[in-house]
Design an enzyme around this catalytic site. Structure first.
Site, PDB file in Angstrom:
ATOM      1  N   GLY A   1       0.799  -1.228   0.000  1.00  0.00           N
ATOM      2  CA  GLY A   1       0.000   0.000   0.000  1.00  0.00           C
ATOM      3  C   GLY A   1       0.828   1.271   0.000  1.00  0.00           C
TER       4      GLY A   1
ATOM      5  N   TYR B   1     -10.710   4.600  14.894  1.00  0.00           N
ATOM      6  CA  TYR B   1      -9.690   5.017  13.915  1.00  0.00           C
ATOM      7  C   TYR B   1      -9.440   6.532  13.995  1.00  0.00           C
ATOM      8  CZ  TYR B   1      -7.473   5.359   9.261  1.00  0.00           C
ATOM      9  OH  TYR B   1      -6.616   5.603   8.211  1.00  0.00           O
TER      10      TYR B   1
HETATM   11  N1  LIG Z   1      -5.585   3.969   2.114  1.00  0.00           N
HETATM   12  C1  LIG Z   1      -6.104   5.129   2.463  1.00  0.00           C
HETATM   13  O1  LIG Z   1      -6.971   5.691   1.789  1.00  0.00           O
HETATM   14  C2  LIG Z   1      -5.620   5.842   3.678  1.00  0.00           C
HETATM   15  C3  LIG Z   1      -6.133   7.110   3.949  1.00  0.00           C
HETATM   16  C4  LIG Z   1      -5.667   7.808   5.060  1.00  0.00           C
HETATM   17  C5  LIG Z   1      -4.710   7.236   5.873  1.00  0.00           C
HETATM   18  N2  LIG Z   1      -4.235   5.990   5.601  1.00  0.00           N
HETATM   19  C6  LIG Z   1      -3.213   5.436   6.492  1.00  0.00           C
HETATM   20  O2  LIG Z   1      -2.076   5.092   5.733  1.00  0.00           O
HETATM   21  C7  LIG Z   1      -1.406   3.986   6.338  1.00  0.00           C
HETATM   22  C8  LIG Z   1      -1.220   2.882   5.307  1.00  0.00           C
HETATM   23  O3  LIG Z   1      -2.490   2.476   4.838  1.00  0.00           O
HETATM   24  P1  LIG Z   1      -2.657   1.477   3.589  1.00  0.00           P
HETATM   25  O4  LIG Z   1      -3.966   1.765   2.989  1.00  0.00           O
HETATM   26  O5  LIG Z   1      -1.425   1.510   2.756  1.00  0.00           O
HETATM   27  O6  LIG Z   1      -2.752   0.070   4.374  1.00  0.00           O
HETATM   28  P2  LIG Z   1      -2.559  -1.426   3.840  1.00  0.00           P
HETATM   29  O7  LIG Z   1      -2.492  -1.464   2.356  1.00  0.00           O
HETATM   30  O8  LIG Z   1      -3.603  -2.230   4.550  1.00  0.00           O
HETATM   31  O9  LIG Z   1      -1.101  -1.810   4.413  1.00  0.00           O
HETATM   32  C9  LIG Z   1      -0.901  -1.779   5.799  1.00  0.00           C
HETATM   33  C10 LIG Z   1       0.537  -2.130   6.130  1.00  0.00           C
HETATM   34  O10 LIG Z   1       0.683  -2.042   7.557  1.00  0.00           O
HETATM   35  C11 LIG Z   1       1.155  -3.285   8.077  1.00  0.00           C
HETATM   36  N3  LIG Z   1       0.595  -3.503   9.399  1.00  0.00           N
HETATM   37  C12 LIG Z   1      -0.714  -3.567   9.771  1.00  0.00           C
HETATM   38  N4  LIG Z   1      -0.816  -3.838  11.090  1.00  0.00           N
HETATM   39  C13 LIG Z   1       0.449  -3.945  11.567  1.00  0.00           C
HETATM   40  C14 LIG Z   1       1.020  -4.245  12.833  1.00  0.00           C
HETATM   41  N5  LIG Z   1       0.258  -4.469  13.910  1.00  0.00           N
HETATM   42  N6  LIG Z   1       2.378  -4.302  12.939  1.00  0.00           N
HETATM   43  C15 LIG Z   1       3.160  -4.068  11.861  1.00  0.00           C
HETATM   44  N7  LIG Z   1       2.693  -3.779  10.638  1.00  0.00           N
HETATM   45  C16 LIG Z   1       1.355  -3.731  10.483  1.00  0.00           C
HETATM   46  C17 LIG Z   1       0.691  -4.330   7.063  1.00  0.00           C
HETATM   47  O11 LIG Z   1       1.489  -5.520   7.182  1.00  0.00           O
HETATM   48  P3  LIG Z   1       1.050  -6.890   6.410  1.00  0.00           P
HETATM   49  O12 LIG Z   1       1.419  -6.660   4.969  1.00  0.00           O
HETATM   50  O13 LIG Z   1       1.856  -7.942   7.064  1.00  0.00           O
HETATM   51  O14 LIG Z   1      -0.425  -7.024   6.622  1.00  0.00           O
HETATM   52  C18 LIG Z   1       0.904  -3.556   5.751  1.00  0.00           C
HETATM   53  O15 LIG Z   1       2.275  -3.609   5.383  1.00  0.00           O
HETATM   54  C19 LIG Z   1      -2.283   3.566   7.530  1.00  0.00           C
HETATM   55  O16 LIG Z   1      -1.797   4.136   8.708  1.00  0.00           O
HETATM   56  C20 LIG Z   1      -3.639   4.152   7.180  1.00  0.00           C
HETATM   57  O17 LIG Z   1      -4.409   4.391   8.328  1.00  0.00           O
HETATM   58  C21 LIG Z   1      -4.666   5.278   4.518  1.00  0.00           C
END
Ligand SMILES: NC(=O)c1ccc[n+]([C@@H]2O[C@H](COP(=O)([O-])OP(=O)(O)OC[C@H]3O[C@@H](n4cnc5c(N)ncnc54)[C@H](OP(=O)(O)O)[C@@H]3O)[C@@H](O)[C@H]2O)c1
Length: 240
Positions: A13, A147
């Site tokens: 991501g 969240y």
């Molecule tokens: N996507 C959006 O639209 C959006 C918007 C605003 C903010 N965000 C923030 O951006 C960040 C990344 O989001 P994303 O959408 O890229 O998420 P994602 O695709 O679900 O990827 C999440 C990553 O975090 C790791 N992770 C989750 N829980 C963990 C834990 N307990 N310990 C260590 N690693 C952990 C996962 O590891 P695994 O690969 O092993 O599962 C994965 O590498 C997050 O903080 C999210 O809240 C996202």
């Protein structure tokens, strides 16, 4: 000497885009993940970026993992606290487990990640702390009491760290992404996703690389006077 950067959740991501952007900027990058070994192995194969597995919600695991990284790769100059999860439910249906899982990962996880790295940054008189918060920490969101609380908390963390670290050459900043096309957002039912896009003046979801470029700038030596700030990258969906 190349700066060393650690990106939590850096194998998928937004985190994967951040890891790649920092590498392209000349950093030696280490990415962490929680459990998806397959995605992490594929990421390393494609990028050459080393991955380490630990749960950011566990202090002892985080500290041991960071010590391992520092002994194998070197002292961490840049830390990007990106790992995050959602466990959505309207408040009246939210379980203590849903609350605790999100608090442990998204909020305590930031403490657990930055705290073991901080003393070394202070000693070396340089550091960049970048926390990936969210638009929903700024404005709140239906079914995201847990969240939104963590993401608002992230902003309190960086504003406080900014004051504590400034004299030691450390900056701490947050990025609040809007809706970005990652698995987290693509997992939302299509109808809901379409209605989200309808609320974004840009008329589209953001790309992970658009967040990664903000991180790369904040991590650079050029950004030394930016401290305690929040960059909103949301296609015009919300203004602070
Ligand atoms: N996507 C959006 O639209 C959006 C918007 C605003 C903010 N965000 C923030 O951006 C960040 C990344 O989001 P994303 O959408 O890229 O998420 P994602 O695709 O679900 O990827 C999440 C990553 O975090 C790791 N992770 C989750 N829980 C963990 C834990 N307990 N310990 C260590 N690693 C952990 C996962 O590891 P695994 O690969 O092993 O599962 C994965 O590498 C997050 O903080 C999210 O809240 C996202």
């Amino acid at each position: 000497m190349a700066r060393i950067a650690l990106v939590t959740g850096g194998s998928r991501g937004i985190g994967a885009a951040i890891s790649k952007a920092l590498k392209a900027q000349g950093c030696t990058v280490v990415a962490t993940y929680a459990g998806n070994d397959e995605a992490a192995a594929k990421f390393t194969e494609e990028t050459g970026i080393k991955t380490y597995k630990w749960n950011v919600g566990d202090y002892d695991e985080s500290k041991a993992g960071i010590e391992k990284v520092e002994s194998e790769v070197g002292p961490i100059d840049i830390v990007v606290a990106n790992a995050g999860i959602t466990r959505d439910a309207p408040f009246h249906k939210m379980t203590p487990q849903q609350w605790n899982e999100v608090i442990d990962t998204n909020l305590t996880g930031v403490f657990n990640t930055v705290h073991p790295i901080w003393p070394g940054m202070r000693e070396r008189k340089f550091g960049r702390v970048i926390v990936i918060s969210s638009i929903n920490g700024q404005k709140g969101q239906f079914a995201q009491v847990n969240y939104a609380a963590t993401k608002a908390g992230d902003l309190g963390i960086v504003k406080s760290l900014a004051q504590e670290g400034a004299r030691a050459g450390i900056t701490a900043n947050a990025i609040c992404p809007g809706y970005i096309a990652t698995e987290m957002v693509m997992a939302v039912p299509e109808k809901v996703r379409e209605s989200i896009i309808g609320q974004i003046p840009a008329g589209r979801l953001g790309e992970p690389e658009e967040i990664a470029r903000c991180v790369a700038f904040l991590a650079s030596d050029d950004a030394g006077f930016i401290n305690g700030s929040t960059i909103s990258a949301n296609g015009g969906q919300f203004f602070v």
